[in-house]
Design an enzyme around this catalytic site. Structure first.
Site, short mmCIF file in Angstrom:
data_model
loop_
_atom_site.label_atom_id
_atom_site.label_comp_id
_atom_site.label_asym_id
_atom_site.label_seq_id
_atom_site.Cartn_x
_atom_site.Cartn_y
_atom_site.Cartn_z
N LYS A 17 0.82 -1.21 0.00
CA LYS A 17 0.00 0.00 0.00
C LYS A 17 0.86 1.26 0.00
CE LYS A 17 -3.81 -2.45 2.16
NZ LYS A 17 -4.44 -2.89 3.42
N GLN B 190 -4.83 -1.87 9.56
CA GLN B 190 -4.66 -3.17 8.92
C GLN B 190 -5.20 -4.29 9.79
OE1 GLN B 190 -3.34 -3.75 5.74
NE2 GLN B 190 -4.05 -5.84 6.09
N ASP C 253 -11.42 2.35 4.05
CA ASP C 253 -11.85 0.96 3.88
C ASP C 253 -13.35 0.85 3.64
OD1 ASP C 253 -9.71 -0.82 3.89
OD2 ASP C 253 -9.47 -0.72 6.06
#
Length: 284
Positions: free
Chosen positions: A52, A96, A119
């Protein structure tokens, strides 16, 4: 032989477009910035976070890398998120997953500001998605829809079967499909006669996390098959939820693993971060 839905190739094209967009935004004084929090030292999570950051750097998005010890308390993590929520230079926040056992993932998700929830997992954002007024959209379902559009595949009037009901893929993807006039069935571990149901699908999505779960006999000839699974088989090879070789002889379209849905997920994360940066500027 099924046509390959090449997410890797499409993600490269999208990345190039995002590079141009980011450069234009920076000329306007808008600098997209993503904060990624990793708690612990899970090897797979480290790889995902590294990828990422690399993608962000390539596009021109600033990224903040926050690494916390495995024994970090939930209170400490919540404090970090609160600081990021109140930092006007941060456009997107990503924690995460998975998190260590002492931390409640749902509580963490609900603490992230919905306007920085790249997200798309916050209940507020999921609710807006289900009433067809989306703000942030979970990146994997968003990537799947983008992939279908780019290949000229409409979901309107299609029978869609999604195998898997997670908040990350199955449920939000069902909402996206419904919003575009598909007829959607969400199947799961309690579904009876699953193969009979999957064989009715014009579009079949496998998101269960089990190696080769979908076989050729489960697929309608000519169907569009989306393999979301990321698994390791007994030999350690990266494989999906779909048995690719034989299903590839039956399906009309098929996403490969790797190189299908995975690259689109990261690309959509970056795209959403840029969108947040633009919206944040407009709201000032």
């Amino acid at each position: 032989m099924a046509v390959k839905l090449d997410g890797k190739k499409l993600s490269i094209k999208l990345t190039n477009d995002l590079q141009v967009e980011t450069k234009t935004l920076k000329n306007q004084g808008i600098i997209p910035k993503l904060a990624v929090i990793l708690v612990g030292d899970d090897p797979a999570s480290r790889v995902y976070v590294r990828n990422k950051h690399r993608m962000a750097e390539k596009i021109g998005i600033e990224s903040l890398d926050l690494r916390l010890a495995k024994d970090t308390s939930e209170a400490e993590l919540l404090e970090k998120i609160a600081l990021l929520n109140n930092d006007p230079t941060i456009n997107g926040i990503l924690v995460q997953l998975p998190l260590p056992d002492q931390i409640n993932a749902d509580r963490i998700t609900k603490t992230i500001s919905p306007k920085k929830d790249v997200d798309g997992f916050h209940p507020y954002n999921l609710g807006r998605l289900f009433v067809n007024d989306p703000y942030a959209i979970p990146c994997t379902p968003n990537g799947i829809m983008y992939l279908l559009r780019e290949y000229g595949i409409s979901v309107d009037r299609k029978n869609v079967v999604i195998v898997g009901r997670s908040k990350i893929v199955g449920r939000p993807l069902a909402a996206l499909m419904l919003n575009q006039n598909a007829t959607v069935t969400v199947a799961h571990s309690h579904t009876k006669n699953l193969s009979e149901i999957t064989r009715q699908a014009d579009i079949l999505v496998a998101a269960v996390g089990r190696v080769n779960f979908i076989q050729a006999q489960d697929v309608k000839p000519g169907a569009i098959v989306i393999d979301v699974g990321i698994n390791r088989n007994a030999a350690g090879k990266l494989v999906g939820d779909v048995e690719q070789t034989e299903v590839g002889q039956v399906a009309g379209y098929l996403t490969p693993v790797p190189g299908g849905v995975g690259p689109m997920t990261i690309a959509m994360l970056m795209k959403q971060t840029i969108e947040f940066a633009k919206w944040s500027k407009q709201e000032k």
